[in-house]
Scaffold this motif. Structure first.
Motif, short mmCIF file in Angstrom:
data_model
loop_
_atom_site.label_atom_id
_atom_site.label_comp_id
_atom_site.label_asym_id
_atom_site.label_seq_id
_atom_site.Cartn_x
_atom_site.Cartn_y
_atom_site.Cartn_z
N ARG A 157 43.20 -12.20 32.39
CA ARG A 157 43.50 -13.63 32.40
C ARG A 157 42.94 -14.35 31.18
O ARG A 157 43.43 -15.43 30.82
CB ARG A 157 42.90 -14.27 33.65
N ARG A 227 44.67 -21.62 29.29
CA ARG A 227 43.66 -20.75 29.91
C ARG A 227 43.04 -21.38 31.14
O ARG A 227 42.72 -20.68 32.11
CB ARG A 227 42.58 -20.42 28.87
N ARG A 230 44.25 -20.42 34.52
CA ARG A 230 43.99 -19.05 35.02
C ARG A 230 42.52 -18.84 35.35
O ARG A 230 42.18 -18.05 36.24
CB ARG A 230 44.44 -18.03 33.97
N ALA A 243 38.36 -16.82 38.62
CA ALA A 243 39.82 -16.77 38.59
C ALA A 243 40.42 -17.85 39.49
O ALA A 243 40.01 -18.02 40.64
CB ALA A 243 40.31 -15.40 39.05
N ARG A 246 46.00 -17.03 42.10
CA ARG A 246 47.25 -16.85 41.38
C ARG A 246 48.37 -17.73 41.91
O ARG A 246 49.07 -18.42 41.16
CB ARG A 246 47.65 -15.37 41.46
N TYR A 305 52.67 -16.48 33.01
CA TYR A 305 51.55 -16.61 33.94
C TYR A 305 51.49 -15.41 34.89
O TYR A 305 50.42 -14.89 35.20
CB TYR A 305 51.69 -17.91 34.74
N LEU A 308 50.02 -12.47 32.99
CA LEU A 308 48.60 -12.63 32.65
C LEU A 308 47.68 -12.55 33.87
O LEU A 308 46.50 -12.25 33.73
CB LEU A 308 48.38 -13.98 31.95
N THR A 309 48.20 -12.84 35.05
CA THR A 309 47.35 -12.89 36.24
C THR A 309 47.51 -11.68 37.15
O THR A 309 47.07 -11.71 38.29
CB THR A 309 47.65 -14.17 37.05
#
Length: 322
Positions: A157, A227, A230, A243, A246, A305, A308-309
């Motif tokens: 992330r 960023r 996330r 985190a 999501r 997204y 990345l997650t």
């Protein structure tokens, strides 16, 4: 990497049946559909052509499932089946509307015919997209555990989103700004207040609605690209650096993006072109273009997204721990 050959066979058979049925309707006449049509788009030979494209793609995929085929050809085949799948889903956009009509109006013949036709097209589109995903996987050969292509896909992330994700996010913000400019003009002119009063909607409900869509047009797209969407930023205190759940961001992004793209980008613009509604050109253009760009931008940012997650790769973690 192996793929499930039965999915390709099911997809091929489904596309072939879809083509045969719509060919029959194109030659002999279609049944009575809900509101007199199967789709917002022209019928007749259009679904036949889409079905043929999907059938050719699924046939090629089934024929090459267990053969050595070059990566470039796999990518081309993935592109063809993805294009056919998206086109079939778009053409069958009335499926959820027909499903709601069935629940509230009962199983009248026109509703049932529309449900079978649009549902068949939606399933055909989803099957095509599944075949396209499998073809892409065969071409890029991702990790079996996490689905990434290590060295090319983001691993955490904390990595920066790609430029196209930022472009999608800011296109969404621009689309929201275009739409909200019409609302601001109507508010200054007093037209919006009159419409709310005539609609007998409470002002508190409208305030909540405007706050929610403002968040969906500003905070949501930016959270999908930056960023801080996330990993919790410093100003949230004890959650700093942890985190962000999501689906707290991705769920609304997909829901709003898909809804705006389908309802306004596809159905709304098609109805406008057909002349089903009208009005002053500039405000109407800003509304329809704004909603469309807003929805598409959100979907683009959602793609980044989602990548990345993804959960960390367990195999990579074990290798790094050695």
């Amino acid at each position: 990497m192996r793929v499930d050959g039965s999915v390709r066979l099911i997809a091929l058979v489904w596309q072939a049946v879809y083509v045969v049925v719509h060919l029959w309707w194109a030659i002999g006449g279609a049944p009575l559909f809900l509101n007199g049509r199967e789709s917002y788009f022209p019928g007749g030979w259009v679904p036949v052509a889409l079905g043929v494209l999907a059938t050719v793609g699924c046939l090629a995929a089934a024929a090459t499932a267990r053969r050595e085929v070059g990566d470039t050809r796999r990518h081309v085949l993935a592109g063809i089946t993805a294009l056919a799948g998206v086109a079939l889903c778009v053409y069958s956009f009335l499926f959820p509307i027909t499903l709601v009509a069935l629940l509230f109006e009962g199983a009248r013949s026109g509703i049932v015919a529309s449900l079978l036709a649009t549902g068949g097209g939606a399933v055909a589109g989803v099957l095509c997209l599944r075949v396209a995903v499998d073809e892409r996987r065969l071409a890029v050969r991702p990790c079996e555990l996490c689905g990434r292509v290590h060295g090319k896909s983001p691993e955490s992330r904390a990595e920066r989103a790609p430029g196209w994700a930022f472009a999608g996010a800011y296109v969404a913000v621009a689309g929201f700004a275009a739409r909200i400019s019409v609302w601001l003009a109507d508010t200054i002119a007093g037209r919006w207040q009159s419409e709310v009063s005539r609609a007998n909607v409470s002002w508190s409900a409208m305030v909540v609605f405007m706050v929610l869509i403002s968040l969906a047009g500003t905070v949501l797209p930016l959270a999908l690209a930056h960023r801080w969407g996330r990993l919790w930023p410093a100003w949230v205190g004890p959650l700093r650096g942890r985190a962000v759940p999501r689906w707290l961001v991705l769920g609304p992004g997909l829901f709003v993006g898909a809804g705006l793209t389908a309802y306004f980008g596809i159905a709304g613009n098609t109805a406008w072109i057909r002349g089903d509604f009208g009005g002053p050109f500039l405000p109407l253009f800003l509304e329809m273009a704004g909603y469309t760009l807003w929805g598409i931008g959100l979907l683009v940012a959602c793609a980044s997204y989602a990548a990345l997650t993804r959960p960390p790769c367990r195999q990579l973690i074990r290798e790094q721990a050695r």
